[in-house]
Design a protein around this motif. Structure first.
Motif, PDB file in Angstrom:
ATOM      1  N   ILE A 169       0.841  -1.219   0.000  1.00  0.00           N
ATOM      2  CA  ILE A 169       0.000   0.000   0.000  1.00  0.00           C
ATOM      3  C   ILE A 169       0.874   1.268   0.000  1.00  0.00           C
ATOM      4  CG2 ILE A 169      -1.903  -1.170   1.217  1.00  0.00           C
ATOM      5  CD1 ILE A 169      -1.173   0.640   3.668  1.00  0.00           C
ATOM      6  N   LEU A 170       2.180   1.097   0.194  1.00  0.00           N
ATOM      7  CA  LEU A 170       3.066   2.265   0.332  1.00  0.00           C
ATOM      8  C   LEU A 170       3.681   2.667  -1.008  1.00  0.00           C
ATOM      9  CD1 LEU A 170       4.985   1.046   3.514  1.00  0.00           C
ATOM     10  CD2 LEU A 170       3.217   2.834   3.443  1.00  0.00           C
ATOM     11  N   SER A 171       4.183   3.897  -1.051  1.00  0.00           N
ATOM     12  CA  SER A 171       4.956   4.344  -2.216  1.00  0.00           C
ATOM     13  C   SER A 171       6.245   3.512  -2.273  1.00  0.00           C
ATOM     14  CB  SER A 171       5.315   5.821  -2.067  1.00  0.00           C
ATOM     15  OG  SER A 171       6.247   5.961  -1.007  1.00  0.00           O
ATOM     16  N   ASP A 172       6.904   3.539  -3.428  1.00  0.00           N
ATOM     17  CA  ASP A 172       8.115   2.727  -3.582  1.00  0.00           C
ATOM     18  C   ASP A 172       9.182   3.074  -2.544  1.00  0.00           C
ATOM     19  OD1 ASP A 172       6.994   1.337  -5.585  1.00  0.00           O
ATOM     20  OD2 ASP A 172       8.073   2.337  -7.225  1.00  0.00           O
ATOM     21  N   THR A 173       9.357   4.382  -2.291  1.00  0.00           N
ATOM     22  CA  THR A 173      10.382   4.807  -1.323  1.00  0.00           C
ATOM     23  C   THR A 173      10.056   4.276   0.070  1.00  0.00           C
ATOM     24  OG1 THR A 173      10.409   6.852  -2.580  1.00  0.00           O
ATOM     25  CG2 THR A 173      11.656   6.842  -0.519  1.00  0.00           C
ATOM     26  N   MET A 174       8.788   4.424   0.455  1.00  0.00           N
ATOM     27  CA  MET A 174       8.393   3.998   1.800  1.00  0.00           C
ATOM     28  C   MET A 174       8.421   2.471   1.912  1.00  0.00           C
ATOM     29  SD  MET A 174       8.006   6.536   3.692  1.00  0.00           S
ATOM     30  CE  MET A 174       9.040   7.675   2.839  1.00  0.00           C
ATOM     31  N   LYS A 175       8.089   1.818   0.805  1.00  0.00           N
ATOM     32  CA  LYS A 175       8.101   0.349   0.816  1.00  0.00           C
ATOM     33  C   LYS A 175       9.528  -0.154   1.090  1.00  0.00           C
ATOM     34  CE  LYS A 175       5.816  -1.237  -2.642  1.00  0.00           C
ATOM     35  NZ  LYS A 175       5.722  -1.610  -4.051  1.00  0.00           N
ATOM     36  N   LYS A 176      10.481   0.515   0.466  1.00  0.00           N
ATOM     37  CA  LYS A 176      11.874   0.130   0.647  1.00  0.00           C
ATOM     38  C   LYS A 176      12.267   0.252   2.125  1.00  0.00           C
ATOM     39  CE  LYS A 176      15.012   0.912  -2.933  1.00  0.00           C
ATOM     40  NZ  LYS A 176      15.707   1.903  -3.752  1.00  0.00           N
ATOM     41  N   ARG A 177      11.864   1.379   2.736  1.00  0.00           N
ATOM     42  CA  ARG A 177      12.186   1.567   4.175  1.00  0.00           C
ATOM     43  C   ARG A 177      11.465   0.532   5.022  1.00  0.00           C
ATOM     44  NH1 ARG A 177      11.725   8.045   5.205  1.00  0.00           N
ATOM     45  NH2 ARG A 177      12.901   8.650   3.372  1.00  0.00           N
ATOM     46  N   GLU A 178      10.228   0.230   4.612  1.00  0.00           N
ATOM     47  CA  GLU A 178       9.407  -0.717   5.391  1.00  0.00           C
ATOM     48  C   GLU A 178      10.048  -2.107   5.424  1.00  0.00           C
ATOM     49  OE1 GLU A 178       7.022   0.396   7.042  1.00  0.00           O
ATOM     50  OE2 GLU A 178       5.288  -0.936   7.176  1.00  0.00           O
ATOM     51  N   LEU A 179      10.654  -2.460   4.300  1.00  0.00           N
ATOM     52  CA  LEU A 179      11.196  -3.820   4.178  1.00  0.00           C
ATOM     53  C   LEU A 179      12.666  -3.912   4.594  1.00  0.00           C
ATOM     54  CD1 LEU A 179       9.473  -4.755   0.791  1.00  0.00           C
ATOM     55  CD2 LEU A 179       8.807  -5.480   3.091  1.00  0.00           C
ATOM     56  N   ALA A 180      13.276  -2.756   4.872  1.00  0.00           N
ATOM     57  CA  ALA A 180      14.698  -2.761   5.237  1.00  0.00           C
ATOM     58  C   ALA A 180      14.900  -3.494   6.565  1.00  0.00           C
ATOM     59  CB  ALA A 180      15.209  -1.332   5.352  1.00  0.00           C
ATOM     60  N   PRO A 181      16.025  -4.220   6.697  1.00  0.00           N
ATOM     61  CA  PRO A 181      16.278  -4.894   7.973  1.00  0.00           C
ATOM     62  C   PRO A 181      16.503  -3.879   9.093  1.00  0.00           C
ATOM     63  CG  PRO A 181      18.059  -5.311   6.380  1.00  0.00           C
ATOM     64  CD  PRO A 181      17.072  -4.422   5.705  1.00  0.00           C
ATOM     65  N   ARG A 182      16.125  -4.259  10.294  1.00  0.00           N
ATOM     66  CA  ARG A 182      16.354  -3.376  11.452  1.00  0.00           C
ATOM     67  C   ARG A 182      17.774  -3.588  11.951  1.00  0.00           C
ATOM     68  NH1 ARG A 182      12.969  -5.275  15.572  1.00  0.00           N
ATOM     69  NH2 ARG A 182      13.268  -3.337  16.682  1.00  0.00           N
ATOM     70  N   SER A 183      18.370  -2.554  12.492  1.00  0.00           N
ATOM     71  CA  SER A 183      19.748  -2.709  12.972  1.00  0.00           C
ATOM     72  C   SER A 183      19.924  -1.979  14.300  1.00  0.00           C
ATOM     73  CB  SER A 183      20.731  -2.161  11.945  1.00  0.00           C
ATOM     74  OG  SER A 183      20.576  -0.759  11.857  1.00  0.00           O
ATOM     75  N   ARG A 184      20.922  -2.409  15.043  1.00  0.00           N
ATOM     76  CA  ARG A 184      21.272  -1.765  16.311  1.00  0.00           C
ATOM     77  C   ARG A 184      22.788  -1.773  16.485  1.00  0.00           C
ATOM     78  NH1 ARG A 184      16.648  -0.505  15.993  1.00  0.00           N
ATOM     79  NH2 ARG A 184      15.107  -0.374  17.647  1.00  0.00           N
ATOM     80  N   ASN A 185      23.301  -0.818  17.234  1.00  0.00           N
ATOM     81  CA  ASN A 185      24.710  -0.840  17.608  1.00  0.00           C
ATOM     82  C   ASN A 185      24.956  -2.013  18.554  1.00  0.00           C
ATOM     83  OD1 ASN A 185      25.080   1.535  16.159  1.00  0.00           O
ATOM     84  ND2 ASN A 185      24.544   2.805  17.920  1.00  0.00           N
ATOM     85  N   PRO A 186      26.184  -2.533  18.567  1.00  0.00           N
ATOM     86  CA  PRO A 186      26.454  -3.689  19.433  1.00  0.00           C
ATOM     87  C   PRO A 186      26.388  -3.329  20.927  1.00  0.00           C
ATOM     88  CG  PRO A 186      28.440  -2.983  18.239  1.00  0.00           C
ATOM     89  CD  PRO A 186      27.322  -2.130  17.743  1.00  0.00           C
ATOM     90  N   LEU A 187      26.059  -4.333  21.729  1.00  0.00           N
ATOM     91  CA  LEU A 187      26.012  -4.143  23.192  1.00  0.00           C
ATOM     92  C   LEU A 187      27.332  -3.592  23.718  1.00  0.00           C
ATOM     93  CD1 LEU A 187      24.172  -7.263  24.686  1.00  0.00           C
ATOM     94  CD2 LEU A 187      23.450  -4.867  24.781  1.00  0.00           C
ATOM     95  N   ALA A 188      28.452  -4.026  23.090  1.00  0.00           N
ATOM     96  CA  ALA A 188      29.781  -3.586  23.549  1.00  0.00           C
ATOM     97  C   ALA A 188      29.900  -2.057  23.518  1.00  0.00           C
ATOM     98  CB  ALA A 188      30.863  -4.216  22.690  1.00  0.00           C
ATOM     99  N   GLU A 189      29.183  -1.416  22.617  1.00  0.00           N
ATOM    100  CA  GLU A 189      29.243   0.053  22.535  1.00  0.00           C
ATOM    101  C   GLU A 189      28.279   0.712  23.515  1.00  0.00           C
ATOM    102  OE1 GLU A 189      28.577   1.538  18.575  1.00  0.00           O
ATOM    103  OE2 GLU A 189      30.137   0.240  17.754  1.00  0.00           O
ATOM    104  N   GLN A 190      27.382  -0.086  24.075  1.00  0.00           N
ATOM    105  CA  GLN A 190      26.315   0.502  24.889  1.00  0.00           C
ATOM    106  C   GLN A 190      26.469   0.228  26.371  1.00  0.00           C
ATOM    107  OE1 GLN A 190      22.577  -0.729  23.100  1.00  0.00           O
ATOM    108  NE2 GLN A 190      22.918   0.565  21.312  1.00  0.00           N
ATOM    109  N   VAL A 191      27.163  -0.870  26.702  1.00  0.00           N
ATOM    110  CA  VAL A 191      27.316  -1.253  28.115  1.00  0.00           C
ATOM    111  C   VAL A 191      28.803  -1.270  28.453  1.00  0.00           C
ATOM    112  CG1 VAL A 191      26.746  -2.979  29.873  1.00  0.00           C
ATOM    113  CG2 VAL A 191      25.300  -2.756  27.831  1.00  0.00           C
TER     114      VAL A 191
END
Ligand SMILES: Cc1cc2nc3c(=O)[nH]c(=O)nc-3n(C[C@H](O)[C@H](O)[C@H](O)COP(=O)(O)O)c2cc1C
Length: 204
Positions: A169-191
């Motif tokens: 239902i989304l525009s092509d640009t938004m669809k791309k963001r919707e399907l992009a994998p989620r990411s996080r910085n490593p725990l080593a950088e946070q704790v």
């Protein structure tokens, strides 16, 4: 709860509701039952807060029940947020009171506590099959004006609430963001271990 492509990839296991939470843009054309929405705001209500000041308020509008109110909240969203926010079942603006009348001195934790209430609300929503997408991209002055928020209060964040829809239902640009994998910085950088910047052996 089944794992989706958007589930968090973790080194240590976390609760399914946390792992499966993400911020979608494709929302289904479906109203949220009153009791479900009530549970979501109860969860926020019971969040902890500094001095138990509970410095949060939510201005909400449900698209299927209050089209005018929903249009007012939608008008405050900026850029791409407006393009997909229009599909949400409910829009909200979370508001805080940085200098409460009811307590001496400024509340240094006002924004922190709103964030915590939003976190409670998000996880309760997940447990009801709903998703939240928070947005800093909204016009605070416009929100103040169209939602008639008094000067002593401050709009903090906006959010869309709804059931997931297919990304098609989304525009092509938004669809791309919707399907992009989620990411996080490593725990080593946070704790860190015992002092700033020192790698913790369990999270190296
Ligand atoms: C305070 C705050 C402001 C945000 N503002 C926006 C925004 O304006 N537009 C948007 O698309 N996403 C916004 N997000 C969503 C974040 O981009 C998203 O949470 C982050 O990329 C991590 O993705 P995830 O929630 O799917 O794990 C915001 C999130 C938070 C907590």
């Amino acid at each position: 709860m089944p794992k989706s492509d958007k589930s968090a990839v973790t080194t240590y296991p976390i609760n399914d509701l946390l792992a499966n939470r993400w911020s979608p843009r494709a929302f289904a054309d479906r109203a949220i039952p009153t009791e479900v929405l009530g549970s979501i705001f109860e969860a926020a209500r019971w969040a902890p807060s500094s001095r138990n000041l509970q410095p949060w308020h939510f201005v909400i509008a449900a698209r299927h029940h209050d089209a005018d109110g929903f249009a007012r909240l939608l008008s405050t969203l900026m850029g791409a947020n407006k393009s997909w926010g229009k599909n949400a079942s409910v829009l909200l603006v979370a508001v805080t009171e940085p200098n409460p009348d009811s307590a001496p001195g400024p509340n240094r934790y006002a924004h922190y506590d709103v964030g915590q209430a939003m976190a409670h609300l998000s996880i309760q929503a997940m447990s009801c099959g709903l998703f939240i997408h928070q947005m800093g991209g909204f016009n605070r002055e416009k929100a103040r004006e169209v939602l008639e928020i008094p000067d002593q209060y401050e709009p903090v964040v906006s959010a869309a609430i709804g059931y997931l829809a297919d990304p098609s239902i989304l525009s092509d640009t938004m669809k791309k963001r919707e399907l992009a994998p989620r990411s996080r910085n490593p725990l080593a950088e946070q704790v860190f271990s015992a002092k700033w910047g020192q790698t913790h052996p369990d999270y190296a």
